[in-house]
Motif scaffolding. Structure first.
Motif, short mmCIF file in Angstrom:
data_model
loop_
_atom_site.label_atom_id
_atom_site.label_comp_id
_atom_site.label_asym_id
_atom_site.label_seq_id
_atom_site.Cartn_x
_atom_site.Cartn_y
_atom_site.Cartn_z
N GLN A 1 0.83 -1.20 0.00
CA GLN A 1 0.00 0.00 0.00
C GLN A 1 0.87 1.25 0.00
O GLN A 1 1.84 1.35 0.75
CB GLN A 1 -0.91 0.00 1.23
N ILE A 2 0.52 2.18 -0.86
CA ILE A 2 1.24 3.45 -0.95
C ILE A 2 0.54 4.50 -0.09
O ILE A 2 -0.66 4.73 -0.23
CB ILE A 2 1.32 3.95 -2.40
N ALA B 1 12.28 2.37 -6.97
CA ALA B 1 12.37 2.89 -8.34
C ALA B 1 10.98 3.12 -8.92
O ALA B 1 10.73 4.14 -9.57
CB ALA B 1 13.16 1.93 -9.21
N ARG B 2 10.08 2.19 -8.67
CA ARG B 2 8.72 2.34 -9.17
C ARG B 2 8.00 3.49 -8.48
O ARG B 2 7.27 4.27 -9.09
CB ARG B 2 7.95 1.04 -8.94
N LEU B 3 8.23 3.59 -7.18
CA LEU B 3 7.57 4.65 -6.41
C LEU B 3 8.10 6.03 -6.79
O LEU B 3 7.34 7.01 -6.83
CB LEU B 3 7.79 4.38 -4.92
N VAL B 4 9.40 6.12 -7.08
CA VAL B 4 9.98 7.39 -7.52
C VAL B 4 9.34 7.83 -8.83
O VAL B 4 9.04 9.02 -9.03
CB VAL B 4 11.51 7.26 -7.68
N GLU B 5 9.11 6.90 -9.75
CA GLU B 5 8.47 7.22 -11.02
C GLU B 5 7.04 7.74 -10.78
O GLU B 5 6.62 8.72 -11.40
CB GLU B 5 8.43 6.00 -11.93
N LEU C 1 -1.58 6.13 -7.43
CA LEU C 1 -0.84 5.48 -6.35
C LEU C 1 -1.04 3.97 -6.39
O LEU C 1 -1.69 3.38 -5.53
CB LEU C 1 -1.26 6.06 -5.00
N ASP C 2 -0.46 3.35 -7.40
CA ASP C 2 -0.59 1.91 -7.60
C ASP C 2 0.70 1.42 -8.25
O ASP C 2 1.04 1.83 -9.36
CB ASP C 2 -1.79 1.61 -8.50
N LEU C 3 1.43 0.54 -7.56
CA LEU C 3 2.70 0.05 -8.09
C LEU C 3 2.54 -0.74 -9.38
O LEU C 3 3.48 -0.86 -10.16
CB LEU C 3 3.40 -0.83 -7.04
N ASP C 4 1.35 -1.27 -9.61
CA ASP C 4 1.10 -2.08 -10.80
C ASP C 4 0.36 -1.32 -11.89
O ASP C 4 -0.10 -1.91 -12.87
CB ASP C 4 0.30 -3.34 -10.43
N TYR C 5 0.25 -0.02 -11.75
CA TYR C 5 -0.54 0.78 -12.68
C TYR C 5 -0.04 0.65 -14.13
O TYR C 5 -0.82 0.42 -15.06
CB TYR C 5 -0.51 2.25 -12.25
#
Length: 491
Positions: free
Chosen positions: A52-53, A410-414, A422-426
């Motif tokens: 969860q972000i 890295a994904r969150l920085v992008e 706010l979804d790592l799999d977006y």
């Protein structure tokens, strides 16, 4: 274990590895592949970890994103500023000089003392810069005895650097050396020339490290002013991943944000990536291989068609099964690698690039072949099989690329940088929803066969025709690029 049994074990493992390497999200097609597990790969449902972000903004205007992971007693924090080389103004190299000077000393600690402190805490500090942002990453243990002094050191580096006159000349020399290295790399030179053709007389067309003339003109007062203006809380983004509570993450973000300067409004550069009349350019470079880059303006990361154009670029040059690799390497043996990318560039634009290197005598013929392939792709789009294979490959990669804290970071920085959902799999989910028609429409809306620029960097030599393509060996189909001998695959 005897030497012979070790050798047999090596052969068996090699056969299994070769078979598994062919799967790449789909079973190998060779007649000798009878390992049952390979036939089940496509049926396995791969699910990423449910992470969860959490997001918030400090009172000073810093945007913060946080993901809690408890697998390891450590954390990563990434702090970036809108302080990239596009803000250099009249001094190309000012942004890079400022970033480099930040870690050269703070009150009470010079560079060796900073390094010694980080080593004593078991912490790692890294920094980088591009045209848009300057980035700082700290990895440390979550134990307060380690975390608090490490965070305090990072905060002081960002908020109260000495930016000393004594350290300015050696930092400039390091950046000049980096510039020389770039000029000696044909691939970097080709990409830089493409950017110069697309955005002439614009800060985005210059090297990130500036120019020799710009570096020579940088002064300490200019660096101090740049730091006050751009290393401010409202220009900052903070991203956190690791074994921290929400309260600890919030306190860490406030500590950094509250310590940063509060400046007047800063200049934010932009670029219009409009190519001129030059569509091809050759730069002389004494080497046996010629580096080739094709490019044209694309769309930025937040654009609705970005996913479709990213998928198109991956089908063109996103791995061993891509169109370019099949034609240029597997059929003709021209290249070791060929790849494409659809990146953010020029402060709100995008840039689609295709890069490869080929023997200099085959430069012109390869340019013509690739341009013909690009024209065909823009006209016809991908096949359903190509898109299906890409979806499976990216779905598998999505799980593998969210296994470690660094990968999650890295994904969150992008997400933070481009203000994505706010979804790592977006991004992966966008690809999974695409159809062939979606990609064809995006290609027709944003790309054109007559807008390709190409730059070749290599030696001028007598040109030769391309070798004739070869048919795949027996037992290999056009969809399978595995080169393992089918008789060697375990059954």
């Amino acid at each position: 274990m005897t030497r012979f049994s070790r050798f047999v074990g090596f052969l068996l493992m090699t056969g299994l590895t070769a078979a598994a390497a062919c799967a790449d999200g789909q079973p190998a097609q060779g007649p000798g592949s009878r390992l049952q597990s390979l036939g089940e790969v496509a049926a396995v449902e791969l699910k990423p970890r449910p992470l969860q972000i959490k997001g918030w903004k400090t009172h000073s205007g810093t945007k913060v994103l946080f993901v809690r992971t408890t697998d390891l007693p450590m954390f990563d924090i990434h702090v970036s500023f809108a302080a990239g080389s596009a803000r250099d103004g009249l001094l190309p190299g000012l942004a890079a000089t400022t970033m480099s000077l930040l870690s050269e000393g703070i009150p009470g600690k010079d560079l060796p003392a900073i390094t010694e402190t980080l080593d004593g805490l078991g912490a790692q500090l890294e920094f980088d810069i591009d045209h848009d942002r300057a980035c700082f990453s700290l990895r440390s243990l979550s134990d307060p005895a380690k975390r608090l002094p490490a965070l305090d050191l990072l905060t002081r580096i960002l908020s109260e650097p000495l930016l000393s006159e004594d350290r300015l000349p050696p930092v400039k020399d390091e950046l000049r050396a980096a510039l020389v290295d770039q000029q000696g790399d044909a691939g970097d030179l080709a990409l830089q020339q493409v950017k110069a053709l697309l955005a002439p007389d614009n800060p985005y067309s210059l090297p990130v490290y500036g120019t020799e003339q710009g570096l020579s003109a940088v002064t300490r007062s200019a660096v101090q002013d740049f730091h006050r203006r751009y290393y401010a809380a409202r220009h900052a983004q903070i991203t956190l991943v690791g074994d921290l509570s929400l309260e600890q993450a919030q306190a860490m973000s406030l500590q950094i944000s509250n310590a940063l300067p509060t400046p007047r409004d800063g200049y934010m550069a932009s670029a219009t990536a409009t190519p001129g009349d030059v569509q091809t350019r050759h730069l002389e470079f004494a080497q046996q291989q010629t580096h080739i880059v094709f490019a044209q303006p694309s769309v930025p990361r937040r654009h609705a068609d970005h996913a479709a154009l990213y998928a198109a670029s991956q089908i063109l040059g996103g791995g061993s099964n891509s169109r370019l690799m099949k034609e240029l390497r597997h059929k003709r043996g021209l290249v070791y690698d060929a790849y494409s990318a659809n990146d953010n560039w020029a402060g709100g634009a995008g840039l689609l690039t295709i890069a490869l290197q080929v023997g200099s005598p085959l430069r012109d013929a390869t340019l013509a072949l690739v341009r013909s392939m690009l024209d065909d792709f823009l006209r016809d789009g991908p096949t359903a099989m190509e898109l299906d294979h890409l979806k499976r490959r990216l779905a598998h990669r999505n799980v593998l690329n969210s296994a470690s804290n660094r990968q999650i970071l890295a994904r969150l920085v992008e997400i933070n940088r481009y203000d994505l959902p706010l979804d790592l799999d977006y991004a992966m989910q966008q690809i999974q929803r695409l159809t062939v028609e979606d990609i064809k429409h995006a290609l027709s809306r944003h790309l054109s066969a007559d807008r390709w620029l190409s730059v070749a960097v290599g030696a001028s030599v007598e040109q030769q025709p391309l070798p004739e393509p070869v048919t795949p060996p027996t037992g290999q189909t056009e969809q399978s690029t595995c080169r393992a001998d089918p008789s060697f695959v375990a059954s």
